[in-house]
Design a protein around this motif. Structure first.
Motif, PDB file in Angstrom:
ATOM      1  N   PRO A   1     -46.536  -8.505  -1.036  1.00  0.00           N
ATOM      2  CA  PRO A   1     -46.503  -9.835  -1.646  1.00  0.00           C
ATOM      3  C   PRO A   1     -47.695 -10.101  -2.579  1.00  0.00           C
ATOM      4  CG  PRO A   1     -47.237  -9.997   0.619  1.00  0.00           C
ATOM      5  CD  PRO A   1     -46.809  -8.561   0.387  1.00  0.00           C
ATOM      6  N   GLN A   2     -48.731  -9.287  -2.475  1.00  0.00           N
ATOM      7  CA  GLN A   2     -49.926  -9.485  -3.300  1.00  0.00           C
ATOM      8  C   GLN A   2     -49.740  -9.012  -4.737  1.00  0.00           C
ATOM      9  OE1 GLN A   2     -49.459  -7.025  -1.163  1.00  0.00           O
ATOM     10  NE2 GLN A   2     -50.244  -5.154  -2.092  1.00  0.00           N
ATOM     11  N   VAL A   3     -48.704  -8.227  -4.999  1.00  0.00           N
ATOM     12  CA  VAL A   3     -48.469  -7.703  -6.346  1.00  0.00           C
ATOM     13  C   VAL A   3     -47.670  -8.741  -7.134  1.00  0.00           C
ATOM     14  CG1 VAL A   3     -47.552  -5.786  -7.707  1.00  0.00           C
ATOM     15  CG2 VAL A   3     -48.444  -5.356  -5.410  1.00  0.00           C
ATOM     16  N   SER A   4     -48.159  -9.092  -8.307  1.00  0.00           N
ATOM     17  CA  SER A   4     -47.498 -10.126  -9.114  1.00  0.00           C
ATOM     18  C   SER A   4     -46.114  -9.665  -9.554  1.00  0.00           C
ATOM     19  CB  SER A   4     -48.337 -10.460 -10.342  1.00  0.00           C
ATOM     20  OG  SER A   4     -48.230  -9.425 -11.307  1.00  0.00           O
ATOM     21  N   PRO A   5     -45.204 -10.605  -9.785  1.00  0.00           N
ATOM     22  CA  PRO A   5     -43.873 -10.245 -10.278  1.00  0.00           C
ATOM     23  C   PRO A   5     -43.928  -9.450 -11.589  1.00  0.00           C
ATOM     24  CG  PRO A   5     -43.847 -12.495  -9.482  1.00  0.00           C
ATOM     25  CD  PRO A   5     -45.284 -12.034  -9.467  1.00  0.00           C
ATOM     26  N   ALA A   6     -44.820  -9.801 -12.476  1.00  0.00           N
ATOM     27  CA  ALA A   6     -44.939  -9.072 -13.748  1.00  0.00           C
ATOM     28  C   ALA A   6     -45.353  -7.628 -13.500  1.00  0.00           C
ATOM     29  CB  ALA A   6     -45.942  -9.767 -14.666  1.00  0.00           C
ATOM     30  N   ASP A   7     -46.332  -7.427 -12.607  1.00  0.00           N
ATOM     31  CA  ASP A   7     -46.775  -6.070 -12.294  1.00  0.00           C
ATOM     32  C   ASP A   7     -45.669  -5.276 -11.602  1.00  0.00           C
ATOM     33  OD1 ASP A   7     -49.199  -6.691 -13.443  1.00  0.00           O
ATOM     34  OD2 ASP A   7     -50.355  -6.606 -11.569  1.00  0.00           O
ATOM     35  N   LEU A   8     -44.957  -5.915 -10.678  1.00  0.00           N
ATOM     36  CA  LEU A   8     -43.846  -5.236 -10.000  1.00  0.00           C
ATOM     37  C   LEU A   8     -42.788  -4.792 -10.998  1.00  0.00           C
ATOM     38  CD1 LEU A   8     -43.224  -7.338  -6.770  1.00  0.00           C
ATOM     39  CD2 LEU A   8     -43.970  -4.973  -6.908  1.00  0.00           C
ATOM     40  N   ASN A   9     -42.452  -5.657 -11.926  1.00  0.00           N
ATOM     41  CA  ASN A   9     -41.449  -5.308 -12.935  1.00  0.00           C
ATOM     42  C   ASN A   9     -41.908  -4.144 -13.795  1.00  0.00           C
ATOM     43  OD1 ASN A   9     -38.878  -6.909 -13.063  1.00  0.00           O
ATOM     44  ND2 ASN A   9     -40.366  -8.530 -12.693  1.00  0.00           N
ATOM     45  N   THR A  10     -43.181  -4.121 -14.147  1.00  0.00           N
ATOM     46  CA  THR A  10     -43.715  -3.024 -14.960  1.00  0.00           C
ATOM     47  C   THR A  10     -43.695  -1.716 -14.182  1.00  0.00           C
ATOM     48  OG1 THR A  10     -45.105  -4.557 -16.205  1.00  0.00           O
ATOM     49  CG2 THR A  10     -45.718  -2.230 -16.290  1.00  0.00           C
ATOM     50  N   ILE A  11     -44.107  -1.760 -12.925  1.00  0.00           N
ATOM     51  CA  ILE A  11     -44.119  -0.551 -12.087  1.00  0.00           C
ATOM     52  C   ILE A  11     -42.699  -0.007 -11.914  1.00  0.00           C
ATOM     53  CG2 ILE A  11     -44.554   0.337  -9.752  1.00  0.00           C
ATOM     54  CD1 ILE A  11     -46.903  -1.760  -9.629  1.00  0.00           C
ATOM     55  N   VAL A  12     -41.769  -0.867 -11.568  1.00  0.00           N
ATOM     56  CA  VAL A  12     -40.386  -0.428 -11.330  1.00  0.00           C
ATOM     57  C   VAL A  12     -39.764   0.092 -12.632  1.00  0.00           C
ATOM     58  CG1 VAL A  12     -38.059  -1.192 -10.682  1.00  0.00           C
ATOM     59  CG2 VAL A  12     -40.033  -1.830  -9.279  1.00  0.00           C
ATOM     60  N   ALA A  13     -40.015  -0.586 -13.734  1.00  0.00           N
ATOM     61  CA  ALA A  13     -39.493  -0.101 -15.019  1.00  0.00           C
ATOM     62  C   ALA A  13     -40.014   1.298 -15.322  1.00  0.00           C
ATOM     63  CB  ALA A  13     -39.867  -1.065 -16.144  1.00  0.00           C
ATOM     64  N   TRP A  14     -41.282   1.540 -15.039  1.00  0.00           N
ATOM     65  CA  TRP A  14     -41.859   2.856 -15.242  1.00  0.00           C
ATOM     66  C   TRP A  14     -41.181   3.890 -14.336  1.00  0.00           C
ATOM     67  CZ3 TRP A  14     -45.281   5.090 -11.406  1.00  0.00           C
ATOM     68  CH2 TRP A  14     -45.720   6.378 -11.742  1.00  0.00           C
ATOM     69  N   ILE A  15     -41.029   3.558 -13.063  1.00  0.00           N
ATOM     70  CA  ILE A  15     -40.398   4.490 -12.118  1.00  0.00           C
ATOM     71  C   ILE A  15     -39.001   4.878 -12.601  1.00  0.00           C
ATOM     72  CG2 ILE A  15     -39.432   4.711  -9.781  1.00  0.00           C
ATOM     73  CD1 ILE A  15     -41.807   2.881  -8.868  1.00  0.00           C
ATOM     74  N   LEU A  16     -38.249   3.894 -13.076  1.00  0.00           N
ATOM     75  CA  LEU A  16     -36.877   4.163 -13.490  1.00  0.00           C
ATOM     76  C   LEU A  16     -36.780   5.021 -14.758  1.00  0.00           C
ATOM     77  CD1 LEU A  16     -35.256   0.725 -12.626  1.00  0.00           C
ATOM     78  CD2 LEU A  16     -34.985   2.911 -11.411  1.00  0.00           C
ATOM     79  N   THR A  17     -37.891   5.180 -15.475  1.00  0.00           N
ATOM     80  CA  THR A  17     -37.872   6.040 -16.670  1.00  0.00           C
ATOM     81  C   THR A  17     -38.150   7.503 -16.341  1.00  0.00           C
ATOM     82  OG1 THR A  17     -40.234   5.790 -17.191  1.00  0.00           O
ATOM     83  CG2 THR A  17     -38.710   4.171 -18.151  1.00  0.00           C
ATOM     84  N   LEU A  18     -38.603   7.771 -15.130  1.00  0.00           N
ATOM     85  CA  LEU A  18     -39.000   9.145 -14.775  1.00  0.00           C
ATOM     86  C   LEU A  18     -37.776  10.038 -14.639  1.00  0.00           C
ATOM     87  CD1 LEU A  18     -41.739   8.264 -12.157  1.00  0.00           C
ATOM     88  CD2 LEU A  18     -42.079   8.988 -14.522  1.00  0.00           C
TER      89      LEU A  18
END
Length: 104
Positions: A86-103
Motif C-alpha cells: 500500500p505504500q507504493v503510489s498508484p502512479a509508481d505501480l502503474n509504471t512498474i507494471v507497464a514496464w513488466i508487461l513490456t519484458l
C-alpha cells in the motif's frame, strides 16, 4: 515533409518507451520488488518475464496486476504469498507494471 514528421514521431515514442522502461525498473528497485522477483529468474516470486508472458494479450492485465501488487495475493504462482504494497503510489505501480508487461 510527411515522412520527416512520421519519423520524428516514431523516434519520440521509442524514446518515451525507453524512459518508461528505465523508470519502471528503477521504481521496482527502489520499492524492493527486485528482492523477490528477478527479471528472468524466479527468486521468491515469479520472474518478471514469466509474468509478462502469462499476461501477454490480456487487455485487462495492467489493471489486474496493479490491484494485485497493491493488495497482495497468493495462489497464482504458488503457495508463497506476496505481501500487500500500500505504500507504493498508484502512479509508481502503474509504471512498474507497464514496464513488466513490456519484458520479453
Amino acid at each position: 515533409m510527411k515522412t520527416l514528421v512520421t519519423t520524428a514521431a516514431s523516434a519520440a515514442l521509442l524514446m518515451l518507451s525507453g524512459m518508461a522502461s528505465a523508470d519502471g525498473m528503477a521504481l521496482a528497485q527502489k520499492n524492493a520488488c527486485m528482492s523477490c522477483h528477478g527479471i528472468d529468474k524466479k527468486i521468491v516470486g515469479p520472474a518478471y518475464k514469466d509474468v509478462a508472458k502469462k499476461y501477454a494479450g490480456d487487455k485487462g492485465a495492467q489493471a489486474k496486476l496493479v490491484a494485485k501488487v497493491k493488495a497482495g495475493g497468493k495462489g497464482v504462482w504458488g503457495e508463497v504469498p506476496m505481501p500487500p504494497n500500500p505504500q507504493v503510489s498508484p502512479a509508481d505501480l502503474n509504471t512498474i507494471v507497464a514496464w513488466i508487461l513490456t519484458l520479453k
